[in-house]
Design a protein around this motif. Sequence first.
Motif, PDB file in Angstrom:
ATOM      1  N   ILE A 174     -12.215  38.583  -6.926  1.00 51.53           N
ATOM      2  CA  ILE A 174     -11.252  38.356  -5.840  1.00 51.53           C
ATOM      3  C   ILE A 174     -10.501  37.036  -6.065  1.00 51.53           C
ATOM      4  CG2 ILE A 174     -11.047  37.859  -3.351  1.00 51.53           C
ATOM      5  CD1 ILE A 174     -13.368  39.873  -2.950  1.00 51.53           C
ATOM      6  N   VAL A 175     -11.266  35.996  -6.390  1.00 51.85           N
ATOM      7  CA  VAL A 175     -10.642  34.682  -6.633  1.00 51.85           C
ATOM      8  C   VAL A 175      -9.663  34.781  -7.794  1.00 51.85           C
ATOM      9  CG1 VAL A 175     -11.111  32.305  -7.387  1.00 51.85           C
ATOM     10  CG2 VAL A 175     -12.557  33.376  -5.648  1.00 51.85           C
ATOM     11  N   LEU A 176     -10.110  35.499  -8.830  1.00 52.94           N
ATOM     12  CA  LEU A 176      -9.277  35.673 -10.024  1.00 52.94           C
ATOM     13  C   LEU A 176      -7.944  36.332  -9.669  1.00 52.94           C
ATOM     14  CD1 LEU A 176      -9.841  35.342 -13.133  1.00 52.94           C
ATOM     15  CD2 LEU A 176     -10.183  37.796 -13.138  1.00 52.94           C
ATOM     16  N   VAL A 177      -8.036  37.429  -8.942  1.00 57.21           N
ATOM     17  CA  VAL A 177      -6.837  38.192  -8.572  1.00 57.21           C
ATOM     18  C   VAL A 177      -5.909  37.347  -7.694  1.00 57.21           C
ATOM     19  CG1 VAL A 177      -6.067  40.176  -7.185  1.00 57.21           C
ATOM     20  CG2 VAL A 177      -7.893  40.452  -8.836  1.00 57.21           C
ATOM     21  N   GLU A 178      -6.488  36.492  -6.875  1.00 51.49           N
ATOM     22  CA  GLU A 178      -5.681  35.676  -5.965  1.00 51.49           C
ATOM     23  C   GLU A 178      -5.074  34.453  -6.650  1.00 51.49           C
ATOM     24  OE1 GLU A 178      -4.467  35.885  -2.735  1.00 51.49           O
ATOM     25  OE2 GLU A 178      -5.036  37.952  -3.152  1.00 51.49           O
ATOM     26  N   VAL A 179      -5.808  33.867  -7.566  1.00 52.06           N
ATOM     27  CA  VAL A 179      -5.374  32.586  -8.145  1.00 52.06           C
ATOM     28  C   VAL A 179      -4.490  32.741  -9.390  1.00 52.06           C
ATOM     29  CG1 VAL A 179      -6.221  30.459  -9.233  1.00 52.06           C
ATOM     30  CG2 VAL A 179      -7.310  31.322  -7.164  1.00 52.06           C
TER      31      VAL A 179
ATOM     32  N   SER B 148       2.733  41.069  -4.236  1.00 52.78           N
ATOM     33  CA  SER B 148       3.925  41.354  -3.431  1.00 52.78           C
ATOM     34  C   SER B 148       3.551  42.055  -2.114  1.00 52.78           C
ATOM     35  CB  SER B 148       4.912  42.203  -4.226  1.00 52.78           C
ATOM     36  OG  SER B 148       4.330  43.464  -4.461  1.00 52.78           O
ATOM     37  N   LEU B 149       2.299  42.532  -2.046  1.00 54.65           N
ATOM     38  CA  LEU B 149       1.834  43.182  -0.806  1.00 54.65           C
ATOM     39  C   LEU B 149       1.568  42.110   0.251  1.00 54.65           C
ATOM     40  CD1 LEU B 149      -0.748  45.747  -2.261  1.00 54.65           C
ATOM     41  CD2 LEU B 149       1.465  46.286  -1.261  1.00 54.65           C
ATOM     42  N   PRO B 150       1.672  42.479   1.539  1.00 51.39           N
ATOM     43  CA  PRO B 150       1.381  41.492   2.595  1.00 51.39           C
ATOM     44  C   PRO B 150      -0.045  40.957   2.480  1.00 51.39           C
ATOM     45  CG  PRO B 150       2.253  43.526   3.516  1.00 51.39           C
ATOM     46  CD  PRO B 150       2.052  43.775   2.081  1.00 51.39           C
TER      47      PRO B 150
ATOM     48  N   VAL C  44      -2.913  42.935   4.031  1.00 55.85           N
ATOM     49  CA  VAL C  44      -3.346  44.126   3.283  1.00 55.85           C
ATOM     50  C   VAL C  44      -4.318  43.714   2.178  1.00 55.85           C
ATOM     51  CG1 VAL C  44      -2.563  46.022   1.780  1.00 55.85           C
ATOM     52  CG2 VAL C  44      -1.220  45.373   3.791  1.00 55.85           C
ATOM     53  N   ARG C  45      -3.923  42.635   1.468  1.00 59.29           N
ATOM     54  CA  ARG C  45      -4.761  42.172   0.349  1.00 59.29           C
ATOM     55  C   ARG C  45      -6.146  41.754   0.856  1.00 59.29           C
ATOM     56  NH1 ARG C  45      -0.490  38.643  -1.336  1.00 59.29           N
ATOM     57  NH2 ARG C  45      -1.979  36.918  -1.370  1.00 59.29           N
ATOM     58  N   PHE C  46      -6.142  40.909   1.853  1.00 56.65           N
ATOM     59  CA  PHE C  46      -7.429  40.406   2.337  1.00 56.65           C
ATOM     60  C   PHE C  46      -8.226  41.486   3.069  1.00 56.65           C
ATOM     61  CE2 PHE C  46      -8.007  36.064   1.121  1.00 56.65           C
ATOM     62  CZ  PHE C  46      -6.751  35.736   0.612  1.00 56.65           C
ATOM     63  N   GLY C  47      -7.521  42.434   3.647  1.00 55.85           N
ATOM     64  CA  GLY C  47      -8.204  43.587   4.251  1.00 55.85           C
ATOM     65  C   GLY C  47      -8.930  44.372   3.174  1.00 55.85           C
ATOM     66  N   ALA C  48      -8.257  44.542   2.033  1.00 60.55           N
ATOM     67  CA  ALA C  48      -8.868  45.283   0.914  1.00 60.55           C
ATOM     68  C   ALA C  48     -10.100  44.533   0.387  1.00 60.55           C
ATOM     69  CB  ALA C  48      -7.850  45.472  -0.204  1.00 60.55           C
ATOM     70  N   TYR C  49      -9.972  43.208   0.294  1.00 58.99           N
ATOM     71  CA  TYR C  49     -11.120  42.418  -0.185  1.00 58.99           C
ATOM     72  C   TYR C  49     -12.297  42.540   0.791  1.00 58.99           C
ATOM     73  CZ  TYR C  49      -7.589  40.118  -3.120  1.00 58.99           C
ATOM     74  OH  TYR C  49      -6.586  39.873  -4.004  1.00 58.99           O
TER      75      TYR C  49
END
Lengths: 200, 140
Positions: free
Chosen positions: A136-141, A156-158, A161-166
């Motif tokens: 998760i950190v990798l994908v975000e950073v 580019s997603l809100p 949505v991203r953090f909901g998926a995580y």
Amino acid sequence: MIMELDDLKNTWQQTPPNKNSNTDIMEIIQHKSYGPLAALKRAYRKQIVLMLLLPLFLLMVNSQNIQGVLTSILFWCYVAFCIYIIVFAYYNYQIVSKMENMDAMVKTNLEQQVHLLEKRANWEVSTLRLILLFFIVLVEVVPYLQHYRMLDKWHSLPIAVRFGAYALLLLLQYFLNKRIKQRKVGRHLDYLKELLKEMQ
Amino acid sequence: MYAYTNADRQDLFQEMVIQLWKAYPKFKGDAKLSTWMYRVVINTAITGLRKKRDFITSYEPSGLPEHISDDNTARAEEEQLQQLYNAIEQLNEIEKAIVMLYMEDHSYIEMEDILGISDGNLRVKMNRIKEKLRQLTKKY
């Protein structure tokens, strides 16, 4: 008339011991141990070798663009991941080596096996959680440092949505942990605990 | 007692020898050699070599010790013996270990040293096992 255990004892003691077909001790000890613990150790050894070879394989495949690979954050994250797996496999290997000690009293041995198996299972669950957090950190950073088409698309997603998926992933992992633990060591652990209970 | 077929018995014997060989350098002499050997082999049978016995539907009795008796009484006694073996088969691994040590004529003190179960507890368990075997043999 029913034969009692004491009758069997008399019979047993009158019976010559069963001749095993292979009595050549030197020949027997040349064989590999095929017990579950020995098999686990072999699996961990393979895992360590595989994780050592994978980054090298990746370098070989991209030999025409070595510079690009060596400056890629993803590659180094992958190397870090492999190192982590190697450390984890080595740790597991040590635990299994301890479990191979068979010369303690049967009850002590069972208690030790239960303790080590639970320790190993807990470590496995923690490791899976850490790997997920790492991912998760990798994908975000990473997109802030280097650009990869897939990750840019994801970014580019809100943010909700991203953090909901995580959060969903973490939740799923939390519920799967028990199942993973049960599948990996659960039945054997239950069996050992049952035997321990019998010894109380 | 711990293996169901001749092949399993061979495998178990081999595994026990390997474990004894591997453990011997760590033998400190704080127990009798025979006690130490029994610990290793019973631990190997119980935890070091667990087979998928759920899938085993029958076992070969040919590997069981043969009963020495004359021809006239052989058949009836063989049947009783077989009933008792079938009953022992139903015991759990710890009970089997106790039965095995009992048949090998070990004292309760020696059994305590091998299994780690107290003398008093072992006597209670032995009586329960005998009763359990009586009940089980009646079923067969």
